[in-house]
Structure formats: C-alpha cells, structure tokens
Design a protein around this motif. Structure first.
Motif, PDB file in Angstrom:
ATOM      1  N   MET A  65     -15.167  48.314 -36.543  1.00  0.00           N
ATOM      2  CA  MET A  65     -14.058  48.370 -37.487  1.00  0.00           C
ATOM      3  C   MET A  65     -14.304  49.415 -38.585  1.00  0.00           C
ATOM      4  O   MET A  65     -13.367  50.035 -39.084  1.00  0.00           O
ATOM      5  N   PHE A  66     -15.570  49.628 -38.931  1.00  0.00           N
ATOM      6  CA  PHE A  66     -15.903  50.478 -40.069  1.00  0.00           C
ATOM      7  C   PHE A  66     -16.446  51.849 -39.658  1.00  0.00           C
ATOM      8  O   PHE A  66     -16.827  52.635 -40.522  1.00  0.00           O
ATOM      9  N   LYS A  67     -16.485  52.159 -38.360  1.00  0.00           N
ATOM     10  CA  LYS A  67     -17.106  53.392 -37.892  1.00  0.00           C
ATOM     11  C   LYS A  67     -16.151  54.254 -37.071  1.00  0.00           C
ATOM     12  O   LYS A  67     -15.330  53.743 -36.295  1.00  0.00           O
ATOM     13  N   ASN A  68     -16.298  55.563 -37.233  1.00  0.00           N
ATOM     14  CA  ASN A  68     -15.633  56.508 -36.354  1.00  0.00           C
ATOM     15  C   ASN A  68     -16.412  56.617 -35.056  1.00  0.00           C
ATOM     16  O   ASN A  68     -17.523  56.086 -34.924  1.00  0.00           O
ATOM     17  N   ALA A  69     -15.850  57.357 -34.089  1.00  0.00           N
ATOM     18  CA  ALA A  69     -16.502  57.515 -32.787  1.00  0.00           C
ATOM     19  C   ALA A  69     -17.879  58.165 -32.918  1.00  0.00           C
ATOM     20  O   ALA A  69     -18.787  57.883 -32.138  1.00  0.00           O
TER      21      ALA A  69
END
Length: 407
Positions: free
Chosen positions: A139-143
């Motif tokens: 939920m809190f991270k980009n790829a």
C-alpha cells in the motif's frame, strides 16, 4: 318452631362462617398473586437459560461478539446464535488479510462470516477499513520500492474502501472506518504511522468520505483503545470535534473496552461517555473484555519498544482463575453494564472481543506492559490465560455473566 332469638343466632353464626371463608379465599388469592409476581422477577434456572444476552438487552442495545472462522461451527456457533445479535469479524476484514496484493482480494473468510450472520439474522459490524497495523506493505510502496506520494496513497485507500464497502453493501450496518490513529504518548497527538507520515491527518476525513460515498446508509465509527483515560480521551475528543465541525460523515466513536479489574473507574467511564456524546455522536463499546491480569511494573531501564517486547516474554507465575478474581471480574462487569444501561440513548451496541475464555487474543499478551493495546493478530508468545469473557473454556456462563444480566 324456631323463635326469633334462635333465628338471629343461626343467621349470625352463618354470617361469621361465610366471612371467615371469604377471608381465607382472599388470602389464598393474594398469596398466589404474590407468588406469581415473585416468579416473574425470579425466573427458574431453566427459564433463565432460554434467554441469551441479546434477549436480556433487547430494550437497550445489540450485544455482539468478535468471531473467527473456527467459531462458525459446532458448539461455538450455537452459542453465538443463542446469545448474540451482532457479530464482528475479528481479523478477516482487516486490510492485510482481505487485500493482500494490489489487484487481489481475499473474500473467502469474510464472506463466510457474513453469510453465517445473514443466515441467522444477526447484524454485522465491519472491522476495519484503515489501521496502521495489519496494513499490507504494498500500500505504501511504488513498484521500485520507493515510498508512494500522498496522491497515490489516497487513491489506493479510496479504491480499497470503495471495493470493500460496496462488496458488503446492504449487509453490514456499521463500519470501524479509522482505527487507532491517536498516539499513546500524551505529549503527541497523531500516531506517527505510514498513513500520517505520507498524508498528514488528511487520511482520516478522506476515509470517512470514501466509506460514506460507497454506502450512505452505513453507520461510520472512529475506533480506539484507552479512550476513557484522560490524556488520550482529550486527544480523541479533539479529533472527533474537528471531524464534526468539518461536517465529515461520522456517526460515532468506538470505545474498545479492553479493561482490567480496577480500570476504568465509574468516574472515568462516565466522563468519556459524556464528552463524546456531547458532540452529538453515538457510542459503541466495540471490543469488550476484562482481563484478570494486572500489568507488570515497567523496569526503570525499559526505554525502547524492543526492550518492552522482550520484557513481555519473561515468565510470570499463573495463579489461574481463582474465586477472588472471579468475584472481582463479576463486580467490574456489573459496574460497566450498570453504566451502559444508563446511557442507552447514546450507546448503540456493545461487542465482546471473542466468545469465551477458550480463546482470547489476550492469552498471548502475558498480562502486558502496555495495557489496553490493540486487538491484532496474536504472536507466538507463551499462553497465559486472561479469562476475560462471560463464558468459560467449556462455554459455560460465568459469575460475570449473571452480574451482567441480573438487573
């Protein structure tokens, strides 16, 4: 031939006999009425067992219980149906379990709990839509592993809330929308969670707005623990007032009710109920249990979370559920329910956190240094029974049960 004197003598004796018989009959009738009236106030044991908690409190508020999948079968499920008219999924609707990956939803367990409740005409509380604990890391991270922007996080939050609330629309009457956003440290206000770090405090009103848009008929609650303790109570009140003043669609506040034999006091409980209801909000007791375990003293050098966790692993003698502890627990339950009934105009539900002493999330907390902390998934710590509920390990009614229903 009967003279006048004899006639009147016979008549007088007959009248006396008739009057005596009438008095005896009246006395018998009065005794029977008194007996019936007494029986109405003191039903037999068999009659008592025909009624469940929901029946005793039908003129007050729904009585609920937190459930997991294991509770949906056998004797546990029969007890739920008999005693309760509201259920809350203990873990299966939290963000991590129900939405483990961005494009994956795991409905199986949550759907089974909802289907069970619908089948038995039991109300359902949703728990919960946003929490710092049991939130999936994606939920809190980009790829690429970097931290997402505020805009991306709010978009993901909106998608999650909209999808989950729509999935259960028309079946779930109330949601814990935001869970435990206030810090335990009285010198701080908001918990420094990933939600707060990325979004500031905007994630709270947005969560309520998203939930309301998905189901305008659902009641929406802010939920927190230690909500009757003065410092945290004032911070929760400040948050709630800001939401009310901004006309955010919030229905009420959930006071979790993870309590102890000596806490809260009647004065603290009444003060909290008065303050929250003064905002025009409804109140639910959402996670009620009263542990017999007193928190241990905090060592002087206990300054970090890691040390706190290690201290909780220390072995502590378990004296079991003694008659003295049983009596104290019954007295504390009686006190809080006496107050709940007095506030029936603002309390819209009371939910116990787990069904019986056979299983409680508190059993793996070891009595705890923190006290009142959140009911998340338990760890693998050594079990130390807390005996916090109204039913014992064999699903039998405890003394605390009778202290709650005899009013």
């Amino acid at each position: 031939m009967i003279n006048n004197n004899s006639f009147f003598s016979i008549f007088k004796r007959a009248a006396l006999v008739f009057t005596s018989a009438l008095l005896v009959a009246q006395t018998n009738i009065q005794c029977k009425l008194k007996h019936n009236a007494s029986a109405a106030h003191h039903p037999t044991q068999a009659e008592n067992y025909k009624k469940g908690l929901k029946d005793y409190y039908k003129n007050y508020f729904p009585i609920g219980v937190a459930v997991n999948m294991a509770a949906l079968k056998g004797a546990d499920s029969a007890l739920i149906v008999h005693e309760f008219n509201s259920v809350t999924p203990e873990n299966d609707m939290k963000m991590g379990p129900i939405h483990p990956k961005e494009n994956e939803y795991n409905w199986k367990n949550a759907d089974a709990i909802v289907d069970f409740a619908v089948k038995h005409h039991i109300k359902i509380r949703g728990h919960n839509l946003l929490w710092h604990n049991q939130a999936p890391g994606w939920m809190f991270k980009n790829a690429d592993g970097s931290e997402v922007s505020k805009e991306v996080l709010l978009k993901r939050l909106k998608d999650h809330i909209t999808t989950v609330v729509n999935h259960y629309k028309g079946k779930i009457y109330a949601w814990d929308v935001v869970n435990e956003a206030i810090d335990d440290d009285s010198t701080k206000f908001m918990r420094n969670s990933m939600w707060y770090k990325i979004c500031g405090d905007d994630f709270i009103p947005k969560a309520f707005e998203y939930a309301h848009a998905a189901d305008p008929k659902a009641a929406l609650y802010y939920n927190d623990y230690n909500s009757e303790h003065p410092a945290k109570r004032e911070h929760i009140y400040k948050l709630l007032k800001s939401l009310v003043d901004a006309k955010v669609p919030i229905t009420g506040v959930g006071m979790q009710g993870h309590w102890k034999l000596n806490d809260p006091t009647p004065e603290l409980l009444r003060k909290a109920l008065d303050e929250y209801s003064s905002l025009g909000l409804k109140i639910q007791i959402t996670e009620l249990d009263i542990t017999i375990r007193m928190p241990r003293s905090r060592p002087a050098n206990l300054n970090t979370q890691a040390n706190a966790a290690n201290a909780n692993l220390l072995p502590v003698p378990d004296a079991g559920f003694t008659p003295e502890l049983e009596q104290k627990q019954a007295a504390q339950y009686k006190m809080v329910f006496d107050i709940f009934r007095q506030y029936k105009n603002v309390i819209t539900g009371v939910t116990f956190w787990n069904l019986s002493d056979k299983y409680s999330w508190l059993d793996s907390r070891g009595g705890g240094l923190a006290g009142g902390a959140a009911a998340g998934q338990t760890s693998s710590r050594t079990v130390r029974k807390a005996y916090p509920l109204l039913f014992d390990e064999n699903l039998q009614r405890k003394k605390a049960y009778w202290s709650v229903v005899n009013f």
